[in-house]
Design an enzyme around this catalytic site. Structure first.
Site, mmCIF file in Angstrom:
data_model
loop_
_atom_site.group_PDB
_atom_site.id
_atom_site.type_symbol
_atom_site.label_atom_id
_atom_site.label_comp_id
_atom_site.label_asym_id
_atom_site.label_seq_id
_atom_site.Cartn_x
_atom_site.Cartn_y
_atom_site.Cartn_z
ATOM 1 N N TRP A 51 0.856 -1.086 0.051
ATOM 2 C CA TRP A 51 0.185 0.010 0.107
ATOM 3 C C TRP A 51 0.880 1.312 0.013
ATOM 4 C CZ3 TRP A 51 -4.702 1.718 -0.002
ATOM 5 C CH2 TRP A 51 -5.076 3.251 0.372
ATOM 6 N N ASP A 54 -0.086 9.152 0.417
ATOM 7 C CA ASP A 54 0.711 10.438 -0.270
ATOM 8 C C ASP A 54 1.763 10.459 -0.420
ATOM 9 O OD1 ASP A 54 -1.847 10.634 1.279
ATOM 10 O OD2 ASP A 54 -1.148 12.175 2.815
ATOM 11 N N GLU A 236 -6.383 18.588 4.778
ATOM 12 C CA GLU A 236 -5.112 17.832 4.743
ATOM 13 C C GLU A 236 -4.030 18.265 3.689
ATOM 14 O OE1 GLU A 236 -6.648 13.533 6.073
ATOM 15 O OE2 GLU A 236 -6.837 13.820 3.847
HETATM 16 C C1 FRU Z 1 -3.947 12.461 3.261
HETATM 17 C C2 FRU Z 1 -3.436 11.601 4.784
HETATM 18 C C3 FRU Z 1 -2.924 12.572 5.770
HETATM 19 C C4 FRU Z 1 -2.377 11.841 6.522
HETATM 20 C C5 FRU Z 1 -1.984 10.541 5.716
HETATM 21 C C6 FRU Z 1 -2.283 9.350 6.574
HETATM 22 O O1 FRU Z 1 -4.556 11.282 2.559
HETATM 23 O O2 FRU Z 1 -5.064 11.625 5.522
HETATM 24 O O3 FRU Z 1 -3.622 13.729 6.141
HETATM 25 O O4 FRU Z 1 -1.110 12.182 6.971
HETATM 26 O O5 FRU Z 1 -3.001 10.659 4.730
HETATM 27 O O6 FRU Z 1 -1.856 8.255 5.787
#
Ligand code: FRU
Length: 519
Positions: A51, A54, A236
């Protein structure tokens, strides 16, 4: 972990451009099946297995572009987060590296950024090195499970060997939490005018800014956004940077904020604000959100720090939290967008952020499948193209009414159309192959408004990979990025020019080389 061989890391500066390009090719001789699984992106970054979400810690240092990413090494669904790592010379050919950051007693390692601490303000270096410093979010599962609100804090780590190995700061967490439930995704950059570090992070429905002199102690200086932009979901992955308005000396600051859910075509998306940042506060007269990409699959994107010529280069995660866990791949899940150059464009007194593939992507173009074709006004052309999984389609036109359809032998299709009446671009993936794995994936067309378009005669550029399609109109002023899962490669291209006066010119289709395999 299988390693790719990129010999250029040792190349000397005397080699010609041509040689450099050759050496940039990744040769994978041992395993001819490498990166050939069904739906495997051929010129986009995807992890070897498991998996990914980001992009994190995008930073250039000493000839290397680093790509860290949210990674769960045990499964193809989201799980306890690590920072995966890859490096590149050109952001197109990548070498996989071992995991850079593992969870520790403060929590899992969520998203964040990295900087080159040139002057060693952090004092992490003892022998004259310039440390790489990463800032990321700690997510403490135990705290979340116990129903607390303070389970996300900010941590830092440093590397003295250009990202090969990392040491966590002993004073972690560097920023604690006073009870803000969603408190994450620090983006740090050097603010030249005030000679200090700035951090942007998000706190639920707004962004927070901090300042620091040494990357260890942070002071909260301002907030932005409670009454600005879209608020259909949690904010985010912020990013804040300055850009020149194309063709002028005017400079503006751009704040990028991802939001989930609440994007224009559903689920996750990325909005931006254009304004000013004086070293303390971000201000703008923009109240409504502008969207960086109208497709459903460009999320959590951020930009590189410390690029060689100050270019603003963006990479996004090519998925959507609505269905990221359900997409029909088996060995790995999800890919990144191609690297894109961001530019600020003024169109009729308004400002827009354009995003367009880096020139290094074009170096992958090979065989001509269609060359310099014209589709006259009112005409339809149907072209048989050899079924390839990855190609680039391009044309120029002043027509605002056309339909481009890609079809395969199974009758599956993707349609991209422009409509002058509704002033919109649309992408229809409802019949594009596997869509039934999740209810939202194939249930509607995706629309983008044409308002920002600048040029009468504009370019349409489409990057097609095995499981994605990226559409850029007029230099990326309108962009649409979508995942697709066709069961066969597309072998027919139908172009209908529905405009009564304007031709579609210079239609070309080029095969793209795989970056994971030799020819
Ligand atoms: C965005 C997010 C971020 C967080 C990460 C966790 O896709 O939700 O805010 O840090 O993914 O995997």
């Amino acid at each position: 972990m299988q390693k790719l061989i990129i010999p250029i890391l040792l190349c000397c500066s005397l080699v010609s451009c041509k040689q450099e390009k050759q050496q940039n090719k990744v040769v994978q001789p041992e395993n001819e099946k490498y990166y050939t699984e069904v739906y495997r992106p051929q010129f986009h970054f995807s992890p070897e297995e498991k998996w990914m979400n980001d992009p994190n810690g995008l930073v250039y240092n000493d000839g290397i572009f680093h790509l860290f990413y949210q990674y769960y090494p045990e499964d193809i669904v989201w799980g306890p987060m690590h920072w995966g790592h890859a490096v590149s010379k050109d952001m197109v050919h990548w070498e996989h590296k071992p995991i850079a950051l593992y969870p520790d007693e403060h929590g899992l390692i969520f998203s964040g950024s990295a900087v080159v601490d040139k002057n060693n303000t952090s004092c992490f270096a003892k022998n004259g090195e310039s440390p790489l410093v990463a800032a990321y979010t700690y997510h403490l599962m135990e705290g979340e499970k116990a129903g607390k609100n303070d389970f996300q804090t900010q941590g830092i780590a440093y590397s003295l060997d250009n990202g090969e190995s990392w040491t966590k700061y002993e004073g972690n967490p560097a920023i604690g939490n006073d009870g803000i439930k969603d408190f994450r995704d620090p983006k740090v950059f050097w603010h030249e005018a005030s000679q200090k570090w700035i951090m942007a992070l998000v706190a639920g429905d707004h962004a927070k800014f901090y300042q620091s002199e040494d990357l260890k102690e942070w002071e909260h200086i301002s907030d932005f956004g409670k009454n600005h932009g879209a608020h259909g979901g949690v904010w985010e992955c912020p990013d804040l940077f300055q850009l020149k308005v194309e063709g002028t000396d005017e400079e503006k600051w751009v704040l990028i904020i991802s939001i989930n859910p609440g994007a224009p075509n559903g689920g996750s998306g990325t909005q931006y604000f254009i304004g000013e940042f004086d070293g303390t506060k971000f201000t703008t007269d923009q109240t409504e959100a502008k969207w960086l990409d109208y497709g459903t699959d460009n999320y959590a994107g951020v930009t590189y720090n410390n690029t060689p010529n100050g270019e603003r280069i963006f990479i996004g995660w090519m998925s959507n939290w609505d269905y990221a866990r359900d997409t029909p791949t088996e060995k790995w899940r999800s890919a990144m967008t191609v690297p894109r150059n961001l530019s600020l464009q003024k169109v009729e007194e308004d400002y827009f952020l354009a995003n367009y593939p880096l020139a290094s992507v074009d170096e992958l173009m090979s065989a001509n499948l269609v060359e310099n074709l014209e589709v006259a006004s009112g005409e339809t052309k149907s072209l048989q193209i050899p079924g390839v999984h990855q190609s680039k389609i391009q044309f120029r036109t002043a027509s605002k009414d056309f339909r481009l359809t890609l079809k395969n032998a199974e009758g599956e299709s993707v349609e991209i159309a422009m409509d002058s009446k509704s002033k919109s671009l649309l992408l229809d993936r409802m019949n594009s192959g596997k869509v039934e794995f999740q209810a939202e994936f194939g249930n509607k067309k995706h629309h983008a408004p044409l308002t920002p378009l600048k040029n009468e005669l504009y370019e349409v550029s489409i990057l097609l990979d095995w499981s994605s399609i990226e559409v850029f109109v007029d230099g990326g002023l309108v962009t649409l990025t979508d995942q697709i899962f066709p069961n066969q490669p597309f072998n027919e291209l139908i172009l209908e020019n529905l405009d009564s006066t304007q031709a579609i010119q210079n239609v070309s289709v080029r095969k793209m080389e795989s970056v994971w395999r030799s020819k």
